[in-house]
Design a protein around this motif. Structure first.
Motif, PDB file in Angstrom:
ATOM      1  N   ASP A   1      72.460  74.262  33.440  1.00 40.19           N
ATOM      2  CA  ASP A   1      72.943  75.305  32.533  1.00 40.19           C
ATOM      3  C   ASP A   1      72.006  75.303  31.322  1.00 40.19           C
ATOM      4  N   ASP A   2      72.305  76.105  30.309  1.00 40.18           N
ATOM      5  CA  ASP A   2      71.403  76.179  29.156  1.00 40.18           C
ATOM      6  C   ASP A   2      71.829  75.278  27.998  1.00 40.18           C
ATOM      7  N   ALA A   3      72.729  74.335  28.278  1.00 42.23           N
ATOM      8  CA  ALA A   3      73.202  73.433  27.217  1.00 42.23           C
ATOM      9  C   ALA A   3      72.071  72.663  26.536  1.00 42.23           C
ATOM     10  N   PRO A   4      71.092  72.124  27.288  1.00 40.91           N
ATOM     11  CA  PRO A   4      69.996  71.412  26.616  1.00 40.91           C
ATOM     12  C   PRO A   4      69.204  72.314  25.668  1.00 40.91           C
ATOM     13  N   CYS A   5      69.018  73.565  26.039  1.00 44.53           N
ATOM     14  CA  CYS A   5      68.287  74.492  25.170  1.00 44.53           C
ATOM     15  C   CYS A   5      69.084  74.791  23.908  1.00 44.53           C
ATOM     16  N   ARG A   6      70.388  75.012  24.080  1.00 44.81           N
ATOM     17  CA  ARG A   6      71.232  75.258  22.915  1.00 44.81           C
ATOM     18  C   ARG A   6      71.248  74.045  21.995  1.00 44.81           C
ATOM     19  N   SER A   7      71.270  72.859  22.596  1.00 51.81           N
ATOM     20  CA  SER A   7      71.273  71.625  21.807  1.00 51.81           C
ATOM     21  C   SER A   7      69.983  71.474  21.017  1.00 51.81           C
ATOM     22  N   LEU A   8      68.842  71.772  21.667  1.00 56.54           N
ATOM     23  CA  LEU A   8      67.564  71.642  20.982  1.00 56.54           C
ATOM     24  C   LEU A   8      67.440  72.662  19.853  1.00 56.54           C
ATOM     25  N   GLU A   9      67.905  73.868  20.088  1.00 52.46           N
ATOM     26  CA  GLU A   9      67.875  74.891  19.032  1.00 52.46           C
ATOM     27  C   GLU A   9      68.698  74.439  17.831  1.00 52.46           C
ATOM     28  N   ALA A  10      69.880  73.899  18.086  1.00 55.97           N
ATOM     29  CA  ALA A  10      70.735  73.417  16.993  1.00 55.97           C
ATOM     30  C   ALA A  10      70.100  72.228  16.284  1.00 55.97           C
ATOM     31  N   MET A  11      69.470  71.350  17.048  1.00 53.96           N
ATOM     32  CA  MET A  11      68.827  70.174  16.466  1.00 53.96           C
ATOM     33  C   MET A  11      67.707  70.586  15.511  1.00 53.96           C
ATOM     34  N   GLU A  12      66.912  71.567  15.942  1.00 56.45           N
ATOM     35  CA  GLU A  12      65.806  72.031  15.090  1.00 56.45           C
ATOM     36  C   GLU A  12      66.334  72.690  13.824  1.00 56.45           C
ATOM     37  N   ARG A  13      67.462  73.359  13.925  1.00 56.56           N
ATOM     38  CA  ARG A  13      68.049  74.030  12.765  1.00 56.56           C
ATOM     39  C   ARG A  13      68.673  73.030  11.801  1.00 56.56           C
ATOM     40  N   GLU A  14      69.383  72.032  12.351  1.00 52.55           N
ATOM     41  CA  GLU A  14      70.130  71.104  11.503  1.00 52.55           C
ATOM     42  C   GLU A  14      69.302  69.912  11.034  1.00 52.55           C
ATOM     43  N   ASP A  15      68.338  69.512  11.828  1.00 52.00           N
ATOM     44  CA  ASP A  15      67.495  68.363  11.492  1.00 52.00           C
ATOM     45  C   ASP A  15      66.057  68.698  11.892  1.00 52.00           C
ATOM     46  N   PRO A  16      65.372  69.525  11.111  1.00 50.32           N
ATOM     47  CA  PRO A  16      64.062  70.052  11.509  1.00 50.32           C
ATOM     48  C   PRO A  16      63.057  68.950  11.829  1.00 50.32           C
ATOM     49  N   SER A  17      62.217  69.230  12.795  1.00 48.70           N
ATOM     50  CA  SER A  17      61.214  68.253  13.220  1.00 48.70           C
ATOM     51  C   SER A  17      60.206  68.006  12.107  1.00 48.70           C
ATOM     52  N   PRO A  18      59.774  66.755  11.900  1.00 46.17           N
ATOM     53  CA  PRO A  18      58.711  66.467  10.931  1.00 46.17           C
ATOM     54  C   PRO A  18      57.443  67.224  11.295  1.00 46.17           C
ATOM     55  N   ARG A  19      56.664  67.581  10.283  1.00 47.97           N
ATOM     56  CA  ARG A  19      55.453  68.375  10.507  1.00 47.97           C
ATOM     57  C   ARG A  19      54.445  68.126   9.413  1.00 47.97           C
ATOM     58  N   LYS A  20      53.224  68.535   9.633  1.00 50.21           N
ATOM     59  CA  LYS A  20      52.205  68.478   8.589  1.00 50.21           C
ATOM     60  C   LYS A  20      51.648  69.873   8.380  1.00 50.21           C
ATOM     61  N   VAL A  21      51.197  70.119   7.183  1.00 47.41           N
ATOM     62  CA  VAL A  21      50.645  71.424   6.829  1.00 47.41           C
ATOM     63  C   VAL A  21      49.165  71.263   6.555  1.00 47.41           C
ATOM     64  N   ASP A  22      48.363  72.053   7.247  1.00 53.13           N
ATOM     65  CA  ASP A  22      46.913  72.019   7.092  1.00 53.13           C
ATOM     66  C   ASP A  22      46.439  73.431   6.797  1.00 53.13           C
ATOM     67  N   GLY A  23      46.402  73.786   5.516  1.00 55.12           N
ATOM     68  CA  GLY A  23      46.080  75.164   5.139  1.00 55.12           C
ATOM     69  C   GLY A  23      47.197  76.088   5.590  1.00 55.12           C
ATOM     70  N   ASP A  24      46.839  77.119   6.366  1.00 54.80           N
ATOM     71  CA  ASP A  24      47.869  78.027   6.867  1.00 54.80           C
ATOM     72  C   ASP A  24      48.376  77.606   8.247  1.00 54.80           C
ATOM     73  N   ARG A  25      47.964  76.426   8.695  1.00 63.41           N
ATOM     74  CA  ARG A  25      48.347  75.924  10.017  1.00 63.41           C
ATOM     75  C   ARG A  25      49.408  74.833   9.856  1.00 63.41           C
ATOM     76  N   VAL A  26      50.437  74.890  10.701  1.00 59.90           N
ATOM     77  CA  VAL A  26      51.479  73.862  10.709  1.00 59.90           C
ATOM     78  C   VAL A  26      51.419  73.142  12.055  1.00 59.90           C
ATOM     79  N   ILE A  27      51.343  71.813  12.015  1.00 58.19           N
ATOM     80  CA  ILE A  27      51.376  71.014  13.238  1.00 58.19           C
ATOM     81  C   ILE A  27      52.756  70.368  13.308  1.00 58.19           C
ATOM     82  N   TYR A  28      53.543  70.791  14.290  1.00 62.89           N
ATOM     83  CA  TYR A  28      54.905  70.298  14.433  1.00 62.89           C
ATOM     84  C   TYR A  28      54.949  69.095  15.369  1.00 62.89           C
ATOM     85  N   THR A  29      55.828  68.163  15.066  1.00 61.27           N
ATOM     86  CA  THR A  29      56.180  67.168  16.067  1.00 61.27           C
ATOM     87  C   THR A  29      57.305  67.781  16.912  1.00 61.27           C
ATOM     88  N   ASN A  30      57.639  67.125  18.016  1.00 62.39           N
ATOM     89  CA  ASN A  30      58.733  67.661  18.823  1.00 62.39           C
ATOM     90  C   ASN A  30      59.843  66.630  18.931  1.00 62.39           C
TER      91      ASN A  30
END
Length: 415
Positions: A183-212
């Motif tokens: 089912d799509d439960a894992p996708c819904r969970s990941l979407e909520a996780m990114e919204r509630e606890d955003p993944s760490p990332r680095k900013v390099d100029g106008d480029r963002v490198i996200y962790t997953n």
């Protein structure tokens, strides 16, 4: 505690795709969360990365449903091969759908404009864990019965490719098999996780490198579907044999190493070594220098001799003289006993997953011995391996675990 503010990493730290030594920022498309591609695919979270692409969980705004979008680097050399493979698979599925449930093909394609040229993008159904993470997440549940189910579906995928599509995958490894969700439960969970606890990332100029958030999955293992074969960037079809280098180095078939024309049987060798490593948690052959620092084709051949004995001279004589003559004499004897001695290596001594818990391993070892053959035509087909006595009684279903199986003594965690 969850937070809506993402952690910004040190700009000097290399993360994710940046860790590849050949990484060039302008060749990777600067995807940002909430981007909308083609006025249709909204980026929700990063799924992962590879040497030539990044992968993103997206929402299809037209359906609506979740999809996975693979964004390739600019001027990716394998794009045309991968596109052709997916188109070919779709045509086969339309007329011969049996077995297609374990092979993934694209459902849409588009291009994004980039600094160094276009970035081709493939749209797929989203999947969950790859087989490496499946083993890690399942822990004690990853036993012989589960491994047999995985093996059956892996072989079903190869049978479909080899007999229906007449295709060689060329890059069989555990990272290219992903479990289907039910089912799509894992996708819904990941979407909520990114919204509630955003993944760490680095900013390099106008480029963002996200962790997953690592890979998406279930807390109840009984909801996992079966493995699906993905990534056809190294696939070949249209001929019976080929003469280019393929395969992960330590899974490379003897005929590929010795520059002998190869066909679908090269995948069989490859899948045997992948399955061994998945089950035993260590490779059968190191195929490397003695310190493990870099690949070594001579040591690789010496390990093959230890496992299978010397190759038949009729097989060796298919290899170009300048290739075989460096390591074998005209009678097929190994010439490099001093520089690359034959190691002490055997299937029985290397097998620990069953023997280590007091289980009979003779059926598994016979299964592997059928695969590990110098001569490609002596290896069984995927269809023949599916009838091997070791796999007798394994049911083909859409789930990794039967619904009625009680799951105990496990440390399953959501990744």
């Amino acid at each position: 505690m969850s937070t809506s503010v993402p952690t910004i990493l040190d700009a000097s730290e290399r993360i994710e795709e940046e860790t590849f030594r050949w990484y060039t920022p302008t060749r990777f498309y600067p995807v940002k969360l909430r981007d909308v591609f083609q006025s249709r695919y909204e980026v929700l979270s990063k799924l992962g990365y590879g040497s030539c692409s990044t992968a993103w969980l997206c929402r299809d705004l037209r359906k609506p449903k979740y999809v996975a979008v693979k964004v390739c680097i600019s001027n990716y050399p394998s794009v045309e091969r991968e596109r052709a493979a997916y188109e070919h698979i779709r045509k086969i599925i339309s007329s011969q759908p049996v077995g297609a449930d374990v092979v993934r093909t694209s459902i849409d394609e588009f291009e994004l404009s980039g600094a160094e040229g276009p970035h081709h993008c493939f749209v797929f159904e989203p999947l969950t864990l790859d087989l490496v993470h499946t083993r890690e997440v399942l822990g004690d549940l990853f036993d012989e019965s589960v491994f047999k189910v995985i093996t059956v579906h892996v072989l079903r995928a190869l049978d479909f490719l080899h007999t229906k599509a007449r295709m060689v995958h060329g890059d069989i490894r555990a990272e290219n098999f992903f479990l289907r969700g039910t089912d799509d439960a894992p996708c819904r969970s990941l979407e909520a996780m990114e919204r509630e606890d955003p993944s760490p990332r680095k900013v390099d100029g106008d480029r963002v490198i996200y962790t997953n958030h690592r890979q998406i999955g279930y807390t109840d293992p009984r909801k996992y579907g079966v493995p699906v074969l993905c990534d056809f960037g190294e696939a070949y079809f249209g001929k019976e044999t080929y003469e280019v280098e393929i395969q992960p180095f330590h899974y490379r078939a003897p005929e590929v190493i010795l520059a002998i024309p190869w066909g679908v049987s090269a995948d069989i060798w490859n899948v045997g070594l992948m399955l061994w490593e998945l089950f035993q948690r260590q490779p059968l052959m190191t195929a490397s220098d003695t310190d493990g620092s870099r690949p070594n084709v001579l040591n690789h051949l010496a390990e093959m001799i230890a496992l299978m004995g010397l190759p038949p001279t009729t097989f060796l004589h298919r290899s170009p003289a300048d290739v075989r003559g460096e390591v074998f004499d005209e009678d097929g004897q190994w010439l490099l006993h001093k520089s690359n001695p034959i190691p002490r290596l055997s299937l029985d001594q290397s097998e620990i997953a069953l023997k280590g818990v007091g289980r009979d391993n003779t059926g598994f070892l016979r299964f592997m011995q059928r695969i590990l053959q110098w001569e490609p035509e002596k290896r069984p087909t995927a269809a023949e391996l599916l009838k091997d006595p070791w796999l007798a009684g394994v049911k083909v279903s859409s789930r990794l675990f039967p619904q009625e199986r009680a799951l105990v003594h496990t440390h399953v965690e959501r990744t």
